[in-house]
Design a protein around this motif. Structure first.
Motif, PDB file in Angstrom:
ATOM      1  N   GLY A  94     -10.366   6.179  -3.553  1.00 27.04           N
ATOM      2  CA  GLY A  94     -10.198   7.562  -3.108  1.00 27.04           C
ATOM      3  C   GLY A  94      -9.407   8.384  -4.109  1.00 27.04           C
ATOM      4  O   GLY A  94      -9.746   9.537  -4.405  1.00 27.04           O
ATOM      5  N   SER A 152      -9.278   8.280   0.796  1.00 26.95           N
ATOM      6  CA  SER A 152      -8.706   6.955   1.010  1.00 26.95           C
ATOM      7  C   SER A 152      -8.793   6.533   2.473  1.00 26.95           C
ATOM      8  O   SER A 152      -9.136   5.395   2.795  1.00 26.95           O
ATOM      9  N   ASP A 157       0.832  -1.204   0.000  1.00 21.41           N
ATOM     10  CA  ASP A 157       0.000   0.000   0.000  1.00 21.41           C
ATOM     11  C   ASP A 157       0.866   1.254   0.000  1.00 21.41           C
ATOM     12  O   ASP A 157       0.542   2.245  -0.659  1.00 21.41           O
ATOM     13  N   VAL A 205      -7.833   2.815  -1.114  1.00 17.22           N
ATOM     14  CA  VAL A 205      -6.872   3.855  -1.494  1.00 17.22           C
ATOM     15  C   VAL A 205      -7.029   4.209  -2.973  1.00 17.22           C
ATOM     16  O   VAL A 205      -6.982   5.384  -3.355  1.00 17.22           O
TER      17      VAL A 205
END
Length: 231
Positions: free
Chosen positions: A213, A181, A155, A210
């Motif tokens: 977003g 996110s 991530d 994520v």
């Protein structure tokens, strides 16, 4: 200003939608092939799952074509769509952001973004994009260290790619993307805890939240800011 004003020419809108369809095919193939080659456990998905992914790609291709209204930037945007959609699909199934997809995606997106910016005469925006990518990377790295088990390094590395495109759009878009996110990831993890499907220390796919977003912000973050400020 309306949130729904159309800025791109009709041919560019069509190109965005068609390109989005191609991106969907690439993303779906990535989600099917990459885990298999990494010898990960296969998780069968119904046909509607892949159809939905295809529709999402087409729709978002049209959105970004209209948002940027630039033939020169369209290739970078389409690579961005294909990569992030594919990574989100993989992460949903395996809680993994594979480097073999992410690193080439960063290189291809950045390279095409540089070319597009030079053609459009907005090379100065590339510095903002680089700063945005590094800033988002550093922010999620800090969160990952502090949270200890929240965001994974996949991530964190994905944040560089997202921050690159977010900040290229505008600083406002980057802000919307980060906040969105966090909210999406928090809501999704909270729902899983409430439903008893995820332990407090269990694995959770933050990548899709994520990405969503960032998609919202890249496609309309700047426009939403201008619309809100003009009210």
């Amino acid at each position: 200003m309306s949130l729904f004003d159309v800025y791109a020419s009709v041919p560019l809108q069509i190109a965005g939608a068609v390109g989005g369809a191609v991106c969907s095919v690439v993303a779906i193939r990535l989600a099917q092939i990459v885990p298999d080659r990494m010898e990960l456990e296969t998780r069968p998905r119904p046909q509607w799952w892949w159809i939905t992914a295809g529709v999402v790609g087409v729709a978002y291709g049209w959105v970004v074509a209209n948002a940027f209204a630039s033939w020169a930037l369209l290739p970078a945007l389409l690579v961005f769509i294909a990569a992030t959609l594919g990574l989100a699909l993989i992460d949903l199934d395996h809680q993994l952001i594979p480097n073999r997809v992410l690193f080439p995606a960063i290189g291809a997106t950045a390279g095409l973004l540089v070319l597009g910016a030079l053609v459009d005469g907005v090379a100065g925006d590339l510095l903002r994009a680089a700063a945005g990518g590094l800033g988002y990377f550093a922010f999620l790295l800090l969160v990952a260290i502090v949270a200890r088990g929240g965001f994974g390094m996949g991530d964190v590395k994905l944040a560089f790619l997202l921050g690159l495109m977010l900040a290229f759009a505008s600083w406002g878009a980057r802000f919307v993307g980060i906040v969105g996110s966090i909210l999406l990831g928090g809501v999704a993890s909270g729902l899983l805890l409430m439903l008893g499907r995820e332990g407090r220390k269990g694995r959770f796919a933050y990548g899709p939240g994520v990405v969503v977003g960032a998609w919202v912000a890249v496609g309309g973050g700047q426009r939403m800011g201008e619309w809100y400020g003009g009210r």
